[in-house]
Enzyme design. Structure first.
Site, mmCIF file in Angstrom:
data_model
loop_
_atom_site.group_PDB
_atom_site.id
_atom_site.type_symbol
_atom_site.label_atom_id
_atom_site.label_comp_id
_atom_site.label_asym_id
_atom_site.label_seq_id
_atom_site.Cartn_x
_atom_site.Cartn_y
_atom_site.Cartn_z
ATOM 1 N N CYS A 260 -2.480 8.755 3.472
ATOM 2 C CA CYS A 260 -2.217 8.362 2.087
ATOM 3 C C CYS A 260 -3.412 8.584 1.175
ATOM 4 C CB CYS A 260 -1.769 6.900 2.033
ATOM 5 S SG CYS A 260 -2.941 5.767 2.813
ATOM 6 N N GLU B 83 0.885 -1.168 0.000
ATOM 7 C CA GLU B 83 0.000 0.000 0.000
ATOM 8 C C GLU B 83 0.911 1.203 0.000
ATOM 9 O OE1 GLU B 83 -1.442 3.240 1.091
ATOM 10 O OE2 GLU B 83 -1.889 2.314 3.020
#
Length: 474
Positions: free
Chosen positions: A278, A244
């Site tokens: 993020c 990720e």
């Protein structure tokens, strides 16, 4: 802004200092693991693997359920740790604890649903048996921005699937991970199944794991640049990976959007965790017909943000993680201004020590400004306008990243059409909060590989075995 004052000398043994972002002062000395510790943890995980693999799924589920309960019981203590080492506002820290705990509840329920299948071969004559089993020892590297949730999002499905865990938390935020591990032990997790190694020497620890064929699964959350390096190391032993990585999320406000709802969603998508997220909205594309209204209302909301130490009552924006983070944000803002952008709204920061940056709205941001092409990871929102749907899709997709995106429109058909055209693993439609333990989290392009959370989350920790079954006739 000041910070970084020297603290007392470290105690005996290999340690490194942990800093409070609100003051820049060292507040703890943390044991600093190295390659030898990494190998010892791996040996402990391997020794515990067989017993955990044989543990009934119901028992694994009960331990995870109990950990969920314990996290909620200790919500205040965990939130205090997050505020201390990460700096985020306490309301965000409390929300993170609840979110992090939900991964244990979700995967406790998934643990008992791992199934096998038995079927006749279509051609006849034998049977297909397809079974699922744990992938084996897993190694994780987690970031500092969600020290509880980024750990539990990986730990919970791995343990649910029957895999032992090696965890290297971010050097800035090890205390929360250690506290979660203590709660798992209290819930009855056997020794050796969760090994947490704080370290300021990440390459030593991670290389020891990725260089050992006993590690069968590796999961990383962090920057795209670091992820590429780790992918190369994992490839040497063909280690199963989940990545990720970075994001550069567009936030699209259409002409028919509910502007007030879009502003509320923008505050969620931009300011959750101080923008150090993020999936934070990174590039705002606002239709020119509503740009003035959106800018005024969003600017007012950003100006009203109260910045200060995360533990202080009423604070909604805490400090950034360190001095370097503030420096990067300032550099991106200055570059945009130098290229013609305008600071349309800006909050204030407290005087004195700590790593603070004000909530900021930029307008008239040119397309070549760095801030539209690099992840800000802070409380800054660059606004640009658009007139055409095809134009905004092209601009939104003009990035190597593809983690998250946001669309606001009253027309559901338009919103879904845009969502389907956006190159992102996750899209929020009329919603600024995306994350849910019951949904698959992950990106496309250089934002990552694989998914975490949802039904897909446990699949990453399972291998599929096919058995062709026949038996003699009597």
């Amino acid at each position: 802004m000041r910070g970084g004052a020297r603290g007392p000398p470290p105690p005996h043994g290999r340690t490194y200092p942990l800093y409070d972002p609100a003051t820049g002062e060292p507040v703890r000395w943390v044991s600093d693991a190295g390659a030898e510790d990494a190998r010892a943890a791996l040996a402990a995980a391997e020794e515990a693997a067989a017993g955990w693999r044989a543990t009934p799924a119901r028992r694994r589920s009960e331990i995870l359920h109990d950990t969920f309960r314990l996290m909620l019981e200790h919500r205040d203590t965990l939130a205090d740790l997050i505020v201390l080492e990460n700096g985020k506002a306490r309301r965000d820290a409390l929300a993170e604890v609840g979110y992090a705990a939900e991964f244990f509840r979700w995967f406790a329920e998934e643990a008992v649903r791992i199934g096998s299948s038995f079927a006749d071969a279509p051609a006849g004559g034998f049977r297909h048996v397809v079974r699922r089993h744990p992938v084996g020892v897993t190694a994780f590297v987690t970031p500092w921005n969600f020290p509880a949730a980024m750990a539990t999002r990986k730990i919970a499905p791995a343990l649910a699937a029957g895999c032992p865990v090696l965890l290297k938390p971010a050097p800035e935020t090890p205390l929360t991970a250690l506290a979660v591990a203590a709660l798992l032990a209290e819930a009855g997790l056997p020794d050796g199944l969760l090994n947490v190694l704080p370290t300021d020497r990440a390459p030593e620890v991670v290389s020891a794991w990725l260089g050992d064929e006993r590690v069968r699964k590796f999961s990383f959350t962090g920057s795209t640049a670091t992820g590429k390096v780790l992918l190369e190391q994992a490839a040497a032993h063909v280690v199963n990976v989940t990545m990720e990585l970075g994001g550069n999320a567009p936030f699209v406000v259409c002409a028919d959007a509910d502007v007030d709802a879009a502003v509320s969603g923008a505050m969620d998508a931009k300011m959750r965790g101080g923008g150090e997220v993020c999936i934070a909205a990174n590039r705002f594309y606002v239709h020119e017909s509503v740009a003035a209204e959106f800018t005024a209302k969003f600017g007012a909301a950003m100006t009203a943000v109260r910045t200060g130490p995360g533990a202080r009552e009423g604070v909604t924006l805490g400090p950034m993680i360190n001095r370097a983070a503030v420096g990067k944000i300032r550099s991106l803002v200055q570059d945009a201004v130098d290229r013609g952008a305008r600071i349309a709204a800006q909050g204030t920061v407290p005087s004195g020590p700590g790593f603070y940056h004000p909530a900021t709205v930029l307008t008239d941001v040119p397309g070549h400004a760095r801030i539209l092409h690099e992840e800000v990871f802070g409380p800054v929102a660059p606004l640009t306008t658009f007139t055409d749907e095809d134009e905004v899709v092209a601009r939104a997709n003009a990035t190597v990243h593809g983690l998250a995106a946001y669309v606001y429109s009253r027309d559901v058909a338009r919103a879904l059409r845009l969502a389907e055209r956006l190159e992102a693993g996750m899209v929020g439609v009329n919603r600024g909060l995306l994350s849910d333990p019951a949904a698959p989290f992950g990106g496309v392009k250089q934002s990552g590989l694989g998914r975490e959370g949802g039904r897909e989350g446990i699949e990453a920790f399972l291998e599929t075995q096919y058995i062709a079954l026949d038996w003699p006739t009597v």
